[in-house]
Design a protein around this motif. Structure first.
Motif, PDB file in Angstrom:
ATOM      1  N   CYS A  24      -4.446  -9.369   7.714  1.00  0.00           N
ATOM      2  CA  CYS A  24      -3.072 -10.766   7.921  1.00  0.00           C
ATOM      3  C   CYS A  24      -2.799 -11.206   7.253  1.00  0.00           C
ATOM      4  N   SER A  25      -4.086 -11.596   6.408  1.00  0.00           N
ATOM      5  CA  SER A  25      -3.995 -13.556   5.613  1.00  0.00           C
ATOM      6  C   SER A  25      -3.465 -12.828   4.490  1.00  0.00           C
ATOM      7  N   ARG A  26      -3.832 -11.486   3.502  1.00  0.00           N
ATOM      8  CA  ARG A  26      -2.956 -10.989   2.875  1.00  0.00           C
ATOM      9  C   ARG A  26      -1.588 -10.220   2.730  1.00  0.00           C
ATOM     10  N   SER A  27      -1.169 -10.877   3.491  1.00  0.00           N
ATOM     11  CA  SER A  27       0.791  -9.523   4.394  1.00  0.00           C
ATOM     12  C   SER A  27       1.131 -10.745   5.375  1.00  0.00           C
ATOM     13  N   ASP A  28       2.610 -10.585   4.808  1.00  0.00           N
ATOM     14  CA  ASP A  28       3.301 -11.010   6.145  1.00  0.00           C
ATOM     15  C   ASP A  28       3.586  -9.658   7.764  1.00  0.00           C
ATOM     16  N   LEU A  29       2.247  -9.176   7.961  1.00  0.00           N
ATOM     17  CA  LEU A  29       2.281  -8.177   8.947  1.00  0.00           C
ATOM     18  C   LEU A  29       1.330  -8.763  10.242  1.00  0.00           C
ATOM     19  N   ALA A  30       1.322  -8.358  10.942  1.00  0.00           N
ATOM     20  CA  ALA A  30       0.829  -9.085  12.313  1.00  0.00           C
ATOM     21  C   ALA A  30       0.643  -8.227  12.872  1.00  0.00           C
ATOM     22  N   LEU A  31      -0.109  -8.626  14.036  1.00  0.00           N
ATOM     23  CA  LEU A  31      -1.278  -7.436  14.121  1.00  0.00           C
ATOM     24  C   LEU A  31      -0.219  -7.126  16.007  1.00  0.00           C
ATOM     25  N   ARG A  32       0.681  -6.565  16.906  1.00  0.00           N
ATOM     26  CA  ARG A  32       1.391  -6.876  17.225  1.00  0.00           C
ATOM     27  C   ARG A  32       0.718  -5.995  19.110  1.00  0.00           C
ATOM     28  N   HIS A  33       0.234  -4.867  18.707  1.00  0.00           N
ATOM     29  CA  HIS A  33      -0.614  -4.463  19.780  1.00  0.00           C
ATOM     30  C   HIS A  33      -1.645  -3.752  19.326  1.00  0.00           C
ATOM     31  N   GLN A  34      -2.378  -2.832  20.056  1.00  0.00           N
ATOM     32  CA  GLN A  34      -3.124  -2.411  20.031  1.00  0.00           C
ATOM     33  C   GLN A  34      -3.597  -1.885  21.833  1.00  0.00           C
ATOM     34  N   GLU A  35      -3.963  -0.138  20.816  1.00  0.00           N
ATOM     35  CA  GLU A  35      -4.208   0.643  22.750  1.00  0.00           C
ATOM     36  C   GLU A  35      -5.697   2.103  21.713  1.00  0.00           C
ATOM     37  N   GLY A  36      -6.156   1.553  22.462  1.00  0.00           N
ATOM     38  CA  GLY A  36      -7.725   2.074  21.984  1.00  0.00           C
ATOM     39  C   GLY A  36      -7.712   2.271  20.695  1.00  0.00           C
ATOM     40  N   ASN A  37      -7.412   3.338  20.100  1.00  0.00           N
ATOM     41  CA  ASN A  37      -7.929   3.000  19.029  1.00  0.00           C
ATOM     42  C   ASN A  37      -6.611   3.429  17.689  1.00  0.00           C
ATOM     43  N   VAL A  38      -5.761   2.908  18.713  1.00  0.00           N
ATOM     44  CA  VAL A  38      -4.147   2.512  17.648  1.00  0.00           C
ATOM     45  C   VAL A  38      -4.106   1.275  17.565  1.00  0.00           C
ATOM     46  N   LEU A  39      -4.081   0.882  16.274  1.00  0.00           N
ATOM     47  CA  LEU A  39      -3.209  -0.729  15.922  1.00  0.00           C
ATOM     48  C   LEU A  39      -2.101  -0.555  14.978  1.00  0.00           C
ATOM     49  N   LEU A  40      -1.013  -1.161  15.626  1.00  0.00           N
ATOM     50  CA  LEU A  40       0.548  -1.887  15.409  1.00  0.00           C
ATOM     51  C   LEU A  40       0.101  -2.786  14.654  1.00  0.00           C
ATOM     52  N   PHE A  41       0.851  -2.838  13.103  1.00  0.00           N
ATOM     53  CA  PHE A  41       1.118  -4.044  12.668  1.00  0.00           C
ATOM     54  C   PHE A  41       2.830  -4.052  12.013  1.00  0.00           C
ATOM     55  N   SER A 134       5.874   2.070   6.701  1.00  0.00           N
ATOM     56  CA  SER A 134       6.950   2.073   6.140  1.00  0.00           C
ATOM     57  C   SER A 134       6.811   1.806   3.843  1.00  0.00           C
ATOM     58  N   ASP A 135       5.788   1.430   3.808  1.00  0.00           N
ATOM     59  CA  ASP A 135       5.398   1.091   2.348  1.00  0.00           C
ATOM     60  C   ASP A 135       4.403   1.337   1.515  1.00  0.00           C
ATOM     61  N   ALA A 136       4.578   1.892   0.702  1.00  0.00           N
ATOM     62  CA  ALA A 136       2.980   2.758   0.122  1.00  0.00           C
ATOM     63  C   ALA A 136       2.441   1.708  -0.359  1.00  0.00           C
ATOM     64  N   GLU A 137       3.112   0.355  -0.911  1.00  0.00           N
ATOM     65  CA  GLU A 137       1.683  -0.548  -1.335  1.00  0.00           C
ATOM     66  C   GLU A 137       0.754  -1.523  -0.327  1.00  0.00           C
ATOM     67  N   ILE A 138       1.504  -0.821   1.355  1.00  0.00           N
ATOM     68  CA  ILE A 138       0.925  -1.574   2.150  1.00  0.00           C
ATOM     69  C   ILE A 138      -0.419  -0.654   2.316  1.00  0.00           C
ATOM     70  N   LEU A 139      -0.218   0.322   2.039  1.00  0.00           N
ATOM     71  CA  LEU A 139      -1.483   1.525   2.160  1.00  0.00           C
ATOM     72  C   LEU A 139      -2.305   0.992   1.273  1.00  0.00           C
ATOM     73  N   VAL A 140      -1.944   0.061   0.623  1.00  0.00           N
ATOM     74  CA  VAL A 140      -3.007  -0.206  -1.041  1.00  0.00           C
ATOM     75  C   VAL A 140      -3.867  -1.355  -0.713  1.00  0.00           C
ATOM     76  N   ASP A 141      -2.454  -1.993   0.654  1.00  0.00           N
ATOM     77  CA  ASP A 141      -3.336  -2.585   0.536  1.00  0.00           C
ATOM     78  C   ASP A 141      -4.567  -2.980   1.689  1.00  0.00           C
ATOM     79  N   TRP A 142      -3.744  -2.401   2.549  1.00  0.00           N
ATOM     80  CA  TRP A 142      -5.341  -1.878   3.548  1.00  0.00           C
ATOM     81  C   TRP A 142      -6.361  -1.205   2.674  1.00  0.00           C
ATOM     82  N   GLY A 143      -6.170  -0.269   2.149  1.00  0.00           N
ATOM     83  CA  GLY A 143      -7.692   0.086   1.833  1.00  0.00           C
ATOM     84  C   GLY A 143      -7.625   1.608   1.448  1.00  0.00           C
ATOM     85  N   VAL A 144      -7.201   2.297   2.028  1.00  0.00           N
ATOM     86  CA  VAL A 144      -6.611   3.474   2.513  1.00  0.00           C
ATOM     87  C   VAL A 144      -6.760   4.396   1.146  1.00  0.00           C
ATOM     88  N   VAL A 145      -5.990   3.522  -0.199  1.00  0.00           N
ATOM     89  CA  VAL A 145      -5.664   4.594  -1.081  1.00  0.00           C
ATOM     90  C   VAL A 145      -5.486   3.273  -2.126  1.00  0.00           C
TER      91      VAL A 145
END
Length: 581
Positions: A24-41, A134-145
């Protein structure tokens, strides 16, 4: 604000608080919801509908298929129950918009993307996390690819031009196709098509002229879009489709402003038509020039997208749009992309073949024969011979137009033998011949739904590709689209009393090809060096022997070559962006 999101489905350990806070400190996304094993930023909490106490989410713009044209901010209890019981599938049948949804139940986690594809959905799976964004770059930023080009896929995208694919050209990144769902059971992932264009071919109890029905659907669709944006900017080319977008916004009472880009080349200057449309609608028009110094061959206009799909000269267009949007405080960019496709711009004999199959030798068939001859310039005998060939052709398979210009012969041979796959390319056996082309054209338009300019702070909307409009146009018999010997006849009739006559009767439109040709001539040596010595050539994708002669033919490249050259230049810059090196 352009909506961005990251959806994490954890099939193992959840991310630590440290990982979440660092992201979150490296992007403009914030954690909005968490339901069990699902997290939405996301970067915009206003475009999220929470369903069933957090067991489901709709991300993006949602409208009801039948009802008031208003963006939904919540669902009724009955709707929530139906959505969850269907695993999210109900959203595709009874709603529309630009959205991605998730439904969580005991058996599976289902991620659904609506049919128009207005909100991107890329995904990647690593050890314990399946990430959607929504953005491929976000997947890179998170570290999954990471950044690694799949060169075989690059060849495929350049050859099978505009064919959407669930496989991207970046290793490890997939795309959830529009109108599809991804079911996650444990760590297993299965994609399933939910929406099929072939279910909308035959009219369903339709009554009244097709032009009236089109006006009605466009009216309700644009009323819905108007509820989401207060001041759209319209890209007004002066052609029929963008003019219809402006007219529909005016009809919906929207406060909008238009912009058109000008060139010194008279064949590409749309100012005359754009001025006529804006004057007829009482809309402000901003005229912006194409400026070639804004084209940076080291940058790709599609660098934020995980497959090559841009053209380098689009940087000049994008810069002008960003400037106009900023000065006008616009909150959305509306374009006429896909109008040719949805309204079925055809110059083939297929509508005549379909009408003969349906009516036999009728007066209507003779009228369509006359229309086909007028729109194609063919003689009666030539049109009849082609119609007979179509009627007796044994192959009813859908084909995809390939673009082999400047590609290496080995790439062409390899891709020519590769099966073309997409869920929409499997028509029923009795599908009308013209609808094979119509569906293929709509599929091609999907390539233009996601705006390649990620620096544009607001969303790009292609309202003519909205689900209700597409479904209606698919149901209109193909021969009505060429009635009177003109293309897109139904759309022309629908707006004949609204738009200037010179636009309604216009057969084509200008393009920036003259501007591009001048740019290529001024930078010819640099362009040829870049293509012959770049990554595409190094990986055997570009044929150096086909490119090199362009160095000695100043002014000799035809205008048809210009967009292809600019596409290859952008693909070269794209590959540099996505390469590890």
């Amino acid at each position: 604000m352009r909506l961005s999101y990251l959806l994490l489905v954890c099939v193992g350990n959840h991310p630590s608080d440290h990982d979440v806070n660092e992201f979150c400190s490296r992007s403009d996304l914030a954690l909005r919801h968490q339901e069990g094993n699902v997290l939405l930023f996301t970067n915009d909490p206003d475009d999220i509908i929470t369903v069933a106490n957090g067991r489901g989410f709709v991300i993006g713009k949602l409208f009801r298929a039948r009802g008031p044209g208003q963006q939904l901010k919540a669902l009724s209890y009955d709707d929530e129950l139906a959505v969850m019981e269907s695993g999210g599938c109900r959203l595709v049948n009874e709603f529309w918009g630009n959205f991605v949804a998730i439904a969580i139940n005991r058996n599976a986690i289902n991620v659904v993307r609506e049919p128009s594809g207005g909100l991107p959905c890329y995904w990647s799976q690593t050890g314990c996390v399946i990430a959607f964004s929504s953005d491929a770059e976000i997947l890179v930023d998170w570290g999954v690819v990471g950044r690694s080009v799949d060169w075989k896929s690059v060849s495929r995208f350049l050859y099978h031009h505009q064919l959407p694919s669930e496989h991207t050209a970046v290793e490890g990144i997939m795309q959830l196709l529009p109108g599809s769902a991804l079911s996650i059971v444990g760590s297993k992932v299965v994609a399933t098509p939910l929406w099929n264009p072939w279910n909308h071919i035959e009219p369903n109890g339709a009554s009244g002229p097709s032009s009236d029905r089109l006006l009605g659907v466009l009216g309700s669709t644009f009323s819905a879009w108007r509820s989401s944006f207060s001041r759209p900017l319209v890209g007004l080319s002066g052609g029929l489709d963008s003019s219809i977008v402006a007219a529909c916004l005016a009809g919906a009472g929207s406060d909008f402003v238009c912009t058109t880009l000008t060139t010194a080349d008279t064949t590409g200057n749309e100012t005359e038509y754009a001025r006529a449309v804006s004057a007829a609608l009482g809309a402000e028009l901003i005229e912006m020039p194409y400026i070639d110094r804004l084209i940076d061959l080291d940058r790709s206009v599609a660098e934020g997208i995980p497959f090559p799909c841009g053209k380098s000269h689009e940087q000049a267009y994008n810069h002008a749009i960003r400037e106009a949007a900023s000065t006008q405080n616009a909150d959305a960019f509306f374009v006429g992309a896909g109008g040719d496709n949805v309204f079925y711009l055809t110059h083939s004999a297929r509508p005549l073949a379909d009408r003969f199959r349906k009516e036999g030798l009728s007066p209507g068939v003779m009228n369509t024969l006359r229309d086909i001859c007028q729109i194609t310039g063919a003689g009666v005998g030539e049109a009849l011979i082609e119609t007979v060939r179509l009627l007796f052709s044994r192959s009813k398979k859908m084909r995809w137009s390939a673009v082999s210009d400047y590609l290496h012969p080995d790439v062409i041979a390899d891709e020519r033998g590769r099966a073309v796959e997409h869920p929409w390319l499997s028509p029923p056996r009795d599908a009308p011949l013209a609808k094979l082309g119509h569906v293929a054209m709509i599929l091609q338009a999907m390539n233009h739904v996601e705006h390649r300019d990620k620096q544009l702070a607001m969303p790009m909307i292609s309202p003519l590709l909205s689900q209700p409009v597409v479904e209606l146009c698919l149901s209109i018999p193909s021969w009505e689209s060429c009635e009177g010997g003109v293309d897109r006849s139904v759309a022309r009739r629908a707006f004949a009393s609204v738009l200037p006559r010179e636009v309604i009767e216009r057969a084509g439109k200008g393009s920036p090809d003259g501007f591009i040709a001048q740019f290529i001539d001024r930078h010819r040596s640099q362009i040829i060096d870049r293509l012959c010595e770049g990554r595409l050539a190094g990986h055997g994708i570009i044929d150096r022997s086909a490119i090199e002669p362009l160095r000695r033919s100043s002014g000799g490249n035809g205008l048809n070559d210009c967009p292809r050259i600019m596409a290859l230049l952008d693909a070269e810059a794209w590959s540099a962006h996505w390469s590890r090196a």
